[in-house]
Design a protein around this motif. Structure first.
Motif, PDB file in Angstrom:
ATOM      1  N   ARG A 318       0.995  -1.302  -0.078  1.00 34.37           N
ATOM      2  CA  ARG A 318       0.058   0.162   0.093  1.00 34.37           C
ATOM      3  C   ARG A 318       0.768   1.288   0.024  1.00 34.37           C
ATOM      4  O   ARG A 318       0.361   2.327  -0.387  1.00 34.37           O
ATOM      5  CB  ARG A 318      -0.938   0.068   1.118  1.00 34.37           C
ATOM      6  CG  ARG A 318      -1.701  -1.010   1.008  1.00 34.37           C
ATOM      7  CD  ARG A 318      -2.936  -0.829   0.056  1.00 34.37           C
ATOM      8  NE  ARG A 318      -3.983   0.322   0.760  1.00 34.37           N
ATOM      9  CZ  ARG A 318      -4.925   0.581   1.567  1.00 34.37           C
ATOM     10  NH1 ARG A 318      -5.259  -0.586   1.921  1.00 34.37           N
ATOM     11  NH2 ARG A 318      -5.525   1.743   1.777  1.00 34.37           N
ATOM     12  N   SER A 319       2.389   1.087   0.414  1.00 36.37           N
ATOM     13  CA  SER A 319       3.040   2.374   0.422  1.00 36.37           C
ATOM     14  C   SER A 319       3.403   2.793  -0.949  1.00 36.37           C
ATOM     15  O   SER A 319       3.966   3.784  -1.094  1.00 36.37           O
ATOM     16  CB  SER A 319       4.145   2.221   1.163  1.00 36.37           C
ATOM     17  OG  SER A 319       5.023   1.096   0.735  1.00 36.37           O
ATOM     18  N   GLY A 320       3.337   2.159  -1.983  1.00 35.17           N
ATOM     19  CA  GLY A 320       3.596   2.486  -3.302  1.00 35.17           C
ATOM     20  C   GLY A 320       2.912   3.553  -3.936  1.00 35.17           C
ATOM     21  O   GLY A 320       2.075   4.031  -3.199  1.00 35.17           O
ATOM     22  N   ASN A 321       3.226   3.912  -5.258  1.00 29.71           N
ATOM     23  CA  ASN A 321       2.175   4.807  -5.904  1.00 29.71           C
ATOM     24  C   ASN A 321       2.093   4.646  -7.546  1.00 29.71           C
ATOM     25  O   ASN A 321       1.763   5.343  -8.132  1.00 29.71           O
ATOM     26  CB  ASN A 321       2.901   6.357  -5.742  1.00 29.71           C
ATOM     27  CG  ASN A 321       4.068   6.433  -6.655  1.00 29.71           C
ATOM     28  OD1 ASN A 321       4.914   5.339  -7.116  1.00 29.71           O
ATOM     29  ND2 ASN A 321       4.567   7.625  -6.917  1.00 29.71           N
ATOM     30  N   TYR A 322       2.198   3.176  -7.867  1.00 29.41           N
ATOM     31  CA  TYR A 322       2.325   2.816  -9.074  1.00 29.41           C
ATOM     32  C   TYR A 322       0.669   2.757  -9.704  1.00 29.41           C
ATOM     33  O   TYR A 322       0.448   3.088 -10.927  1.00 29.41           O
ATOM     34  CB  TYR A 322       2.913   1.295  -9.471  1.00 29.41           C
ATOM     35  CG  TYR A 322       3.123   1.160 -10.848  1.00 29.41           C
ATOM     36  CD1 TYR A 322       3.858   1.645 -11.733  1.00 29.41           C
ATOM     37  CD2 TYR A 322       2.097   0.173 -11.336  1.00 29.41           C
ATOM     38  CE1 TYR A 322       3.980   1.358 -13.209  1.00 29.41           C
ATOM     39  CE2 TYR A 322       1.903  -0.406 -12.758  1.00 29.41           C
ATOM     40  CZ  TYR A 322       2.941   0.412 -13.555  1.00 29.41           C
ATOM     41  OH  TYR A 322       2.966   0.087 -14.906  1.00 29.41           O
TER      42      TYR A 322
END
Length: 334
Positions: A318-322
């Motif tokens: 959940r910490s990514g931004n893809y």
């Protein structure tokens, strides 16, 4: 292709699946959501130019293959592009995985906002029906829509679910009749996404929800000329546009929708992407996976292990931004 576009920088190849669009007839496009003209900035590995729309925040292919060419591409999607065994064995494996599934947070959000039990859910671009199975398990009445006839036949015959072949605009669904419209990994594909988006709104009941999951065009920094990664433009080259948070806010405002949820998350899945599907099938990892699938009881064990692993990694994922996830509500009360 004009000299100006030919002189644009081209991004490095990453995905082994590079369609030969350049050999086909190409058409010029304005922004597919606000119709603004924008100069292209860079070329993808398939040689198609990408423009960025300052008005609505959409990045898009400004010289694109025709509808006919795209239809030919998607007609072979599950046999050539992403080949799958469309038999009862695959359906059985999908049902077993469902038993060990950790609740995806998009399902959790839908439960909080509207609930699924007894609701009518339409999945646009349903593919092989994974989301349909999940929603059905949660008590929803599900309808899948997809352009690919093999996918629809698989969903109908193997999963025993309702699947309708064609574009959403051409499917017989009454206005104000659906509780939830899913557009997961879909809205980046069609040449005219505005038309299918508006149709999705039309069939929603007042107060109904539209869920959009798509690669995040916001993660690209066009002002940084050294930003050569730009992974979102180097994989899945059938994508014709890339939405951003600004795009979704523009669409919500223009169509009188309420944004109930908006977030970026996750990382790109790049394992094996440098190999064509037929090449991947001969790697030791794929052979081992195929062996496991055919061992009685082994799939249950593997899925239980994967479930435990998924629980441990969900927070980091959940910490990514893809990826970009939005849930929009149609105004009014049903």
């Amino acid at each position: 292709m004009c000299n100006y576009i030919s002189n644009l920088p081209i991004l490095y190849k990453l995905d082994a699946r590079i369609p030969s669009w350049a050999d086909k007839q190409l058409i010029s496009r304005n922004c597919p959501f606000c119709d603004s003209y924008n100069q292209p900035i860079v070329r993808r590995p398939d040689n198609l130019p990408i423009a960025f729309c300052c008005k609505c925040g959409t990045s898009y292919v400004s010289m694109a293959p025709t509808d006919k060419v795209l239809m030919e591409y998607y007609s072979a999607y599950w046999t050539t592009i992403r080949p799958q065994n469309l038999s009862h064995k695959t359906a059985d494996q999908m049902r077993i995985k469902l038993l060990y599934r950790v609740h995806e947070f998009w399902i959790d959000r839908l439960h909080v906002l509207i609930g699924l039990n007894g609701k009518i859910v339409v999945d646009v671009g349903c593919g092989l029906g994974n989301a349909l199975l999940i929603c059905k398990k949660e008590g929803a009445r599900v309808i899948g829509v997809d352009l690919n006839k093999e996918a629809c036949a698989f969903v109908r015959n193997q999963l025993k679910l309702d699947a309708r072949e064609g574009a959403l605009e051409d499917i017989a669904l009454e206005d104000n009749s659906v509780d939830i419209v899913l557009m997961r990994d879909f809205l980046e594909h069609p040449l005219n996404p505005s038309a299918v988006f508006k149709k999705g709104i039309a069939i929603l009941k007042p107060g109904g929800l539209m869920l959009i999951h798509t690669p995040n065009g916001s993660c690209i920094d066009f002002k940084d000329s050294s930003n050569l990664e730009r992974i979102v433009f180097r994989v899945d080259l059938e994508h014709m546009q890339y939405l951003s948070a600004k795009t979704l806010m523009y669409l919500a405002n223009k169509n009188h929708l309420i944004i109930e949820h908006l977030e970026t998350f996750g990382f790109p899945s790049l394992q094996g992407i440098d190999k064509l599907p037929e090449q991947r099938m001969f790697t030791s990892a794929y052979k081992f996976k195929d062996l496991i699938k055919n061992c009685p009881g082994m799939l249950h064990v593997i899925n239980l292990i994967l479930k435990m692993k998924q629980i441990q990694t969900t927070k980091n994922y959940r910490s990514g931004n893809y990826n970009l996830l939005a849930i929009l509500r149609k105004e009014g009360v049903s």
